[in-house]
Design a protein around this motif. Structure first.
Motif, PDB file in Angstrom:
ATOM      1  N   GLU A 244      -6.485   7.061  21.488  1.00  5.72           N
ATOM      2  CA  GLU A 244      -5.747   7.455  20.292  1.00  5.72           C
ATOM      3  C   GLU A 244      -5.257   6.215  19.532  1.00  5.72           C
ATOM      4  OE1 GLU A 244      -2.438  10.774  19.433  1.00  5.72           O
ATOM      5  OE2 GLU A 244      -1.669   9.051  20.550  1.00  5.72           O
ATOM      6  N   ILE A 245      -4.764   5.234  20.244  1.00  2.00           N
ATOM      7  CA  ILE A 245      -4.307   4.003  19.593  1.00  2.00           C
ATOM      8  C   ILE A 245      -5.463   3.338  18.854  1.00  2.00           C
ATOM      9  CG2 ILE A 245      -3.464   1.660  20.027  1.00  2.00           C
ATOM     10  CD1 ILE A 245      -1.833   2.854  22.365  1.00  2.00           C
ATOM     11  N   GLU A 246      -6.602   3.255  19.506  1.00  2.00           N
ATOM     12  CA  GLU A 246      -7.778   2.610  18.910  1.00  2.00           C
ATOM     13  C   GLU A 246      -8.224   3.332  17.643  1.00  2.00           C
ATOM     14  OE1 GLU A 246     -12.527   2.251  19.963  1.00  2.00           O
ATOM     15  OE2 GLU A 246     -11.073   2.289  21.616  1.00  2.00           O
ATOM     16  N   ARG A 247      -8.186   4.667  17.657  1.00  2.00           N
ATOM     17  CA  ARG A 247      -8.688   5.444  16.527  1.00  2.00           C
ATOM     18  C   ARG A 247      -7.709   5.513  15.359  1.00  2.00           C
ATOM     19  NH1 ARG A 247     -13.029   8.507  17.104  1.00  2.00           N
ATOM     20  NH2 ARG A 247     -12.213  10.336  15.982  1.00  2.00           N
ATOM     21  N   ASN A 248      -6.540   4.929  15.536  1.00  4.13           N
ATOM     22  CA  ASN A 248      -5.553   4.923  14.458  1.00  4.13           C
ATOM     23  C   ASN A 248      -5.222   3.517  13.954  1.00  4.13           C
ATOM     24  OD1 ASN A 248      -4.284   7.787  13.923  1.00  4.13           O
ATOM     25  ND2 ASN A 248      -4.705   7.672  16.123  1.00  4.13           N
ATOM     26  N   LEU A 249      -6.032   2.532  14.354  1.00  2.00           N
ATOM     27  CA  LEU A 249      -5.756   1.156  13.933  1.00  2.00           C
ATOM     28  C   LEU A 249      -5.968   0.938  12.437  1.00  2.00           C
ATOM     29  CD1 LEU A 249      -7.335  -0.881  16.893  1.00  2.00           C
ATOM     30  CD2 LEU A 249      -4.905  -0.480  16.419  1.00  2.00           C
ATOM     31  N   ASP A 250      -6.956   1.613  11.858  1.00  2.62           N
ATOM     32  CA  ASP A 250      -7.279   1.403  10.440  1.00  2.62           C
ATOM     33  C   ASP A 250      -7.570   2.749   9.782  1.00  2.62           C
ATOM     34  OD1 ASP A 250      -7.844   0.151   8.043  1.00  2.62           O
ATOM     35  OD2 ASP A 250      -9.947  -0.231   8.543  1.00  2.62           O
ATOM     36  N   PRO A 251      -6.523   3.527   9.510  1.00  2.00           N
ATOM     37  CA  PRO A 251      -6.754   4.867   8.959  1.00  2.00           C
ATOM     38  C   PRO A 251      -7.281   4.816   7.527  1.00  2.00           C
ATOM     39  CG  PRO A 251      -4.415   4.357   8.972  1.00  2.00           C
ATOM     40  CD  PRO A 251      -5.103   3.242   9.712  1.00  2.00           C
ATOM     41  N   HIS A 252      -7.930   5.875   7.119  1.00  2.00           N
ATOM     42  CA  HIS A 252      -8.425   6.010   5.750  1.00  2.00           C
ATOM     43  C   HIS A 252      -7.245   5.887   4.772  1.00  2.00           C
ATOM     44  CE1 HIS A 252     -10.142   7.948   2.176  1.00  2.00           C
ATOM     45  NE2 HIS A 252     -11.338   7.744   2.719  1.00  2.00           N
ATOM     46  N   PRO A 253      -7.450   5.266   3.600  1.00  2.00           N
ATOM     47  CA  PRO A 253      -6.345   5.108   2.635  1.00  2.00           C
ATOM     48  C   PRO A 253      -5.613   6.402   2.310  1.00  2.00           C
ATOM     49  CG  PRO A 253      -8.225   3.799   1.950  1.00  2.00           C
ATOM     50  CD  PRO A 253      -8.680   4.589   3.142  1.00  2.00           C
ATOM     51  N   LEU A 254      -6.314   7.537   2.270  1.00  2.00           N
ATOM     52  CA  LEU A 254      -5.658   8.798   1.947  1.00  2.00           C
ATOM     53  C   LEU A 254      -4.792   9.323   3.090  1.00  2.00           C
ATOM     54  CD1 LEU A 254      -8.531  10.673   0.062  1.00  2.00           C
ATOM     55  CD2 LEU A 254      -6.312   9.988  -0.903  1.00  2.00           C
ATOM     56  N   LEU A 255      -4.901   8.698   4.274  1.00  2.00           N
ATOM     57  CA  LEU A 255      -4.119   9.132   5.430  1.00  2.00           C
ATOM     58  C   LEU A 255      -3.091   8.092   5.872  1.00  2.00           C
ATOM     59  CD1 LEU A 255      -6.997  10.724   7.570  1.00  2.00           C
ATOM     60  CD2 LEU A 255      -5.390  11.892   6.068  1.00  2.00           C
ATOM     61  N   LYS A 256      -2.965   7.007   5.132  1.00  2.00           N
ATOM     62  CA  LYS A 256      -2.048   5.943   5.549  1.00  2.00           C
ATOM     63  C   LYS A 256      -0.578   6.324   5.430  1.00  2.00           C
ATOM     64  CE  LYS A 256      -4.953   1.843   5.235  1.00  2.00           C
ATOM     65  NZ  LYS A 256      -5.151   0.494   4.668  1.00  2.00           N
ATOM     66  N   HIS A 257      -0.281   7.426   4.737  1.00  2.00           N
ATOM     67  CA  HIS A 257       1.102   7.874   4.634  1.00  2.00           C
ATOM     68  C   HIS A 257       1.580   8.542   5.916  1.00  2.00           C
ATOM     69  CE1 HIS A 257      -1.236  11.483   3.796  1.00  2.00           C
ATOM     70  NE2 HIS A 257      -0.176  12.200   4.080  1.00  2.00           N
ATOM     71  N   LEU A 258       0.654   8.826   6.821  1.00  2.00           N
ATOM     72  CA  LEU A 258       0.988   9.541   8.049  1.00  2.00           C
ATOM     73  C   LEU A 258       1.371   8.579   9.164  1.00  2.00           C
ATOM     74  CD1 LEU A 258      -2.045  11.980   7.909  1.00  2.00           C
ATOM     75  CD2 LEU A 258       0.338  12.616   7.497  1.00  2.00           C
ATOM     76  N   ASP A 259       2.292   8.996  10.031  1.00  2.00           N
ATOM     77  CA  ASP A 259       2.623   8.150  11.176  1.00  2.00           C
ATOM     78  C   ASP A 259       1.485   8.137  12.188  1.00  2.00           C
ATOM     79  OD1 ASP A 259       2.952  10.771  11.950  1.00  2.00           O
ATOM     80  OD2 ASP A 259       4.689  10.381  13.229  1.00  2.00           O
ATOM     81  N   LEU A 260       0.650   9.184  12.168  1.00  2.00           N
ATOM     82  CA  LEU A 260      -0.494   9.257  13.066  1.00  2.00           C
ATOM     83  C   LEU A 260      -1.593  10.034  12.342  1.00  2.00           C
ATOM     84  CD1 LEU A 260      -1.067   8.254  15.951  1.00  2.00           C
ATOM     85  CD2 LEU A 260      -0.476  10.544  16.768  1.00  2.00           C
ATOM     86  N   ALA A 261      -2.601   9.309  11.874  1.00  2.00           N
ATOM     87  CA  ALA A 261      -3.638   9.928  11.049  1.00  2.00           C
ATOM     88  C   ALA A 261      -4.611  10.761  11.866  1.00  2.00           C
ATOM     89  CB  ALA A 261      -4.396   8.851  10.276  1.00  2.00           C
ATOM     90  N   ASN A 262      -4.884  10.319  13.092  1.00  2.00           N
ATOM     91  CA  ASN A 262      -5.913  10.974  13.913  1.00  2.00           C
ATOM     92  C   ASN A 262      -5.335  11.285  15.296  1.00  2.00           C
ATOM     93  OD1 ASN A 262      -8.216  10.482  11.943  1.00  2.00           O
ATOM     94  ND2 ASN A 262      -7.551   8.373  12.340  1.00  2.00           N
ATOM     95  N   PRO A 263      -4.503  12.313  15.392  1.00  2.00           N
ATOM     96  CA  PRO A 263      -3.818  12.591  16.655  1.00  2.00           C
ATOM     97  C   PRO A 263      -4.761  13.090  17.740  1.00  2.00           C
ATOM     98  CG  PRO A 263      -2.753  13.691  14.790  1.00  2.00           C
ATOM     99  CD  PRO A 263      -4.079  13.216  14.320  1.00  2.00           C
TER     100      PRO A 263
END
Length: 419
Positions: A244-263
């Motif tokens: 989960e940490i690895e998949r949230n290192l560089d979230p898509h710009p439209l999801l950067k407002h989220l604390d966790l884009a890819n839970p």
């Protein structure tokens, strides 16, 4: 600037009828897989006819639909399922589809609901409470109200306007899949999911995973002779956390407002059948986020490789690896094409209908039917009343002012896209 026709249509929006429709929708307990899910589609068909739409109301061939290689999955049993599409006539392909799903998730413990009745549609201080108010019958009532306002003024559209009410969105997307397969299409689609005042042109996806972790049973008094599947789950959990940490290192710009884009979340764990026996199997199921633009196959491979790596590093799991499977619905990600005019059209309609400021444009971390319409080549976004934080919750509710605002925004968007 609003045209005279637009002003007339906005003036024709019947607030009281929209609230009454929403109450009827909420009081129909259309939980996924229940008879009420089909019942409410019958209600939608009759209501759309009553506002002047030509209606296609059909029963799905479930065996054929679910056997389709592209079928997105289903997580509940259904005896039947119905589609419903209303169309205001015009020339050619509909200039706009307004989409809403009629199914709702189970209510959980009744005692946890404020009044003990999840389907009461109670109204207090301009708020309607109950299962489905936010997700997403508030949006559906607003859609019907927008269409009713257009037809009541006698406006003739150059292009058709379509309304798709669909079942099964919560457990995979059966309704939207079947509707699109039936040939109902359009130049663009707005889904009235709750967006908390923003506009959502993109959804991350989600998958359900199942992990079967083996152990070795023995009497609890001699536990060192066995291998506890519960203890081995701890090894797997560490791998999931790292993934989960690895998949949230560089979230898509439209999801950067989220604390966790890819839970990545484990939702259920079952292990053991006797207190004094070392458990020889643990089954865990969870929800896994699919990144924007990521093929589902690649997302699955990433989790499977992470589990395989963890197994290879463990003395027991190396020879008794975890079994990974993927039950349930398949929610791919979906994204409105960059530069598509639907986004600006929606922003203008929302502000012209009275939104406070220009709505924020952002992505959603959850799956929805947006991905099915975009996969079919139909530019799609979400804009609707309510806040997704209250969807599926014991305090689910929607502001009636938001519902009535959205009805006006949908009416303006429909006039502009279809005239």
């Amino acid at each position: 600037m609003l045209s005279e026709v637009e002003r007339d249509v906005l003036a024709a929006v019947d607030d009281a009828r929209i609230v009454a429709d929403l109450r009827e929708l909420v009081q129909t307990p259309s939980v996924d897989g229940t008879a009420a899910e089909s019942e409410i589609q019958g209600w939608c068909a009759e209501r759309l006819r009553s506002v002047g739409m030509e209606v296609d109301h059909w029963q799905f061939d479930l065996p054929a639909t679910t056997a389709d290689p592209e079928f997105p999955g289903m997580e509940v049993e259904r005896a039947d399922a119905w589609g419903c599409v209303g169309v205001l006539p015009g020339g050619g392909t509909p200039g706009l589809i307004l989409n809403g799903h009629v199914d709702v998730v189970p209510v959980g413990e009744l005692a946890l609901w404020p009044d003990g009745d999840p389907f009461s549609a109670r109204i207090s201080d301009g708020i309607m409470w109950g299962r489905g108010t936010c997700d997403m019958k508030g949006g559906l009532a607003a859609i019907i109200g927008a269409v009713a306002a257009i037809t009541s003024t006698g406006v003739r559209l150059k292009k058709p306007l379509a309304v798709h009410t669909v079942v099964g969105e919560e457990d995979g997307g059966l309704g939207a899949f079947g509707t699109l397969k039936r040939g109902h299409t359009g130049e663009a689609c707005l889904i009235a999911e709750p967006t908390a005042g923003g506009v959502i042109p993109a959804n991350a996806g989600s998958l359900t995973f199942r992990l079967e972790i083996p152990g070795l049973a023995t009497h609890g008094s001699t536990r060192t002779r066995g291998v506890s599947a519960i203890e081995k789950f701890a090894v797997v959990q560490q791998a999931l956390t790292a993934l989960e940490i690895e998949r949230n290192l560089d979230p898509h710009p439209l999801l950067k407002h989220l604390d966790l884009a890819n839970p990545l979340s484990v939702g259920t764990i079952h292990a053991g059948d006797w207190a004094s026996t070392v458990p020889d199997l643990l089954v865990a199921e969870g929800r896994y986020g699919v990144r924007l633009g990521e093929p589902v196959a690649e997302a699955r491979q990433a989790l499977e490789q992470a589990i395989a790596k963890a197994c290879a590093a463990d003395d027991w799991l190396r020879d008794h690896p975890v079994k990974v499977s993927w039950p349930g619905g398949v929610f791919a990600s979906g994204l409105l094409p960059e530069g598509d005019p639907l986004l600006d059209d929606t922003l203008h309609a929302a502000t012209d209908a009275g939104a406070t400021g220009v709505p924020e444009v952002k992505g959603g971390p959850y799956g929805s039917d947006l991905r099915q319409y975009t996969a079919a080549g139909i530019p799609t976004l979400q804009y609707g009343p309510g806040d997704v934080r209250y969807a599926h919750a014991m305090d689910e509710h929607v502001s009636l002012a938001e519902v009535l605002h959205c009805a006006r925004a949908y009416a303006l968007l429909a006039l502009r896209r279809c005239s």
